[in-house]
Design a protein around this motif. Sequence first.
Motif, PDB file in Angstrom:
ATOM      1  N   PRO A 259       0.799  -1.229   0.000  1.00 13.89           N
ATOM      2  CA  PRO A 259       0.000   0.000   0.000  1.00 13.89           C
ATOM      3  C   PRO A 259       0.835   1.285   0.000  1.00 13.89           C
ATOM      4  O   PRO A 259       0.345   2.340  -0.398  1.00 13.89           O
ATOM      5  N   ASP A 261       1.856   3.193   2.517  1.00 11.55           N
ATOM      6  CA  ASP A 261       1.319   4.229   3.406  1.00 11.55           C
ATOM      7  C   ASP A 261       2.398   5.179   3.922  1.00 11.55           C
ATOM      8  O   ASP A 261       2.104   6.319   4.290  1.00 11.55           O
ATOM      9  N   ARG A 268       3.257   7.293  -3.242  1.00 10.83           N
ATOM     10  CA  ARG A 268       2.246   6.298  -2.869  1.00 10.83           C
ATOM     11  C   ARG A 268       1.286   6.048  -4.025  1.00 10.83           C
ATOM     12  O   ARG A 268       0.957   4.907  -4.344  1.00 10.83           O
ATOM     13  N   ARG A 272       0.908   2.420  -5.962  1.00 12.83           N
ATOM     14  CA  ARG A 272      -0.390   1.754  -6.035  1.00 12.83           C
ATOM     15  C   ARG A 272      -0.840   1.554  -7.476  1.00 12.83           C
ATOM     16  O   ARG A 272      -1.433   0.516  -7.814  1.00 12.83           O
ATOM     17  N   SER A 276      -1.340  -2.132  -9.064  1.00  8.71           N
ATOM     18  CA  SER A 276      -2.712  -2.452  -9.476  1.00  8.71           C
ATOM     19  C   SER A 276      -2.752  -3.129 -10.838  1.00  8.71           C
ATOM     20  O   SER A 276      -3.809  -3.590 -11.271  1.00  8.71           O
ATOM     21  N   TRP A 293      -3.810  -4.661  -4.759  1.00 12.47           N
ATOM     22  CA  TRP A 293      -2.407  -4.531  -5.156  1.00 12.47           C
ATOM     23  C   TRP A 293      -1.756  -5.909  -5.071  1.00 12.47           C
ATOM     24  O   TRP A 293      -1.883  -6.602  -4.058  1.00 12.47           O
ATOM     25  N   GLU A 310      -7.758  -3.837  -0.337  1.00  9.68           N
ATOM     26  CA  GLU A 310      -8.354  -2.818   0.516  1.00  9.68           C
ATOM     27  C   GLU A 310      -9.862  -2.808   0.300  1.00  9.68           C
ATOM     28  O   GLU A 310     -10.335  -2.746  -0.837  1.00  9.68           O
ATOM     29  N   ARG A 316      -8.222  -4.109   5.525  1.00 15.81           N
ATOM     30  CA  ARG A 316      -7.412  -4.745   4.475  1.00 15.81           C
ATOM     31  C   ARG A 316      -7.257  -6.234   4.724  1.00 15.81           C
ATOM     32  O   ARG A 316      -7.277  -6.705   5.863  1.00 15.81           O
TER      33      ARG A 316
END
Length: 355
Positions: A259, A261, A268, A272, A276, A293, A310, A316
């Motif tokens: 992710p 974060d 970020r 992602r 993806s 992801w 997510e 998650r």
Amino acid sequence: MVLTASLVSTAAGVAVPPGYTRSCSSGEDQGTIPNLSAQGPLPKSVTGRVDFLAARYRSDGVLLRTISLGHPDHLHPMASSFKPLVVHAVLKDIDAGRLKLNTPVQVSDATRSLGPFPSGITPVSTLLDIAINGSNNTAADLLLLQYGPDRLAREVDEQSGHCTQVLLTTKGWWTAQSGLADEALGKRGAAGYGRLPFGPRLRMAGQILAAARKVGPAQLGPALDRVFARKTYDPNSELDLQNVTTPRSYLPLVARTLPGDDLSAGSRALLRKILSTGCCRPERPRLKASAWWAKGGITWRVLNLTGVVELPDGSRLAYVYMNDLSQTADAGALRANAPAAVTWIESQLLALLNP
């Protein structure tokens, strides 16, 4: 890292070579976390050894429960499933100003791994993308060399409770497996290297990487093919020489890394977006996910699948599926088996939501 070895057989009835089954315990006590047993059989196309662990996390990151199959503390070769660690690390360096997306990187025969890659200069932004999309080996290797193999190895070792070891580039471990780094391995050989404590193993990994720079891709591919084709091929070399982890050790890393974060908003979003589109996720998901992801790892008799899902409420699901010693050796055929394995994984994630 605490290792044990034994002789066992897989659920599919395939004999595991002596010394191949090795366990690593990080010392973390998850005894208070509810764990479900995996539901439903594996797809018929899956052969070899499968160890699996998935977890559900609350939106604030608290671990709620897990679901497992096999032995999540068994060590497995990582194949390309290590590549998100490299991409994430490089994005952290970009956030820190040590690299830029347009930083030019030169490729040569010394750094080119197996598989196609354009000659000349490639910007870091392209390397980040194709290291995941298409799982380009040279791109991942170039990024790792930019970041520093020793640096990433130490960070991953510490973060994983000493049960995940990312010490080599793809070209490095293939050079060693092909027999072209025997001088670097010395009298200990592959087995001796594979059982070294982290510090000495890391130092020898540097010697393997130096040996790999002397090997061109035209030499490496045929040499590796000859090794894999031998009737006496020993799968122990995969655990001895490749980057390795356990599902239990890698799961928290996957949950934190994919992710992104801890990255800046821009990095970020880029991470992602890249993850993806990487392999592998269901074509028609049953999970009502806001994001999925993922990154797979497919190589000689190995199919690994990792990912983070997510959900709309911010909670998650994370998973690590590791299948080695498969009777299917061809990477293309293993890739064809991935959709069925992903469907099975999704059924386990649904069970986590509705125990």
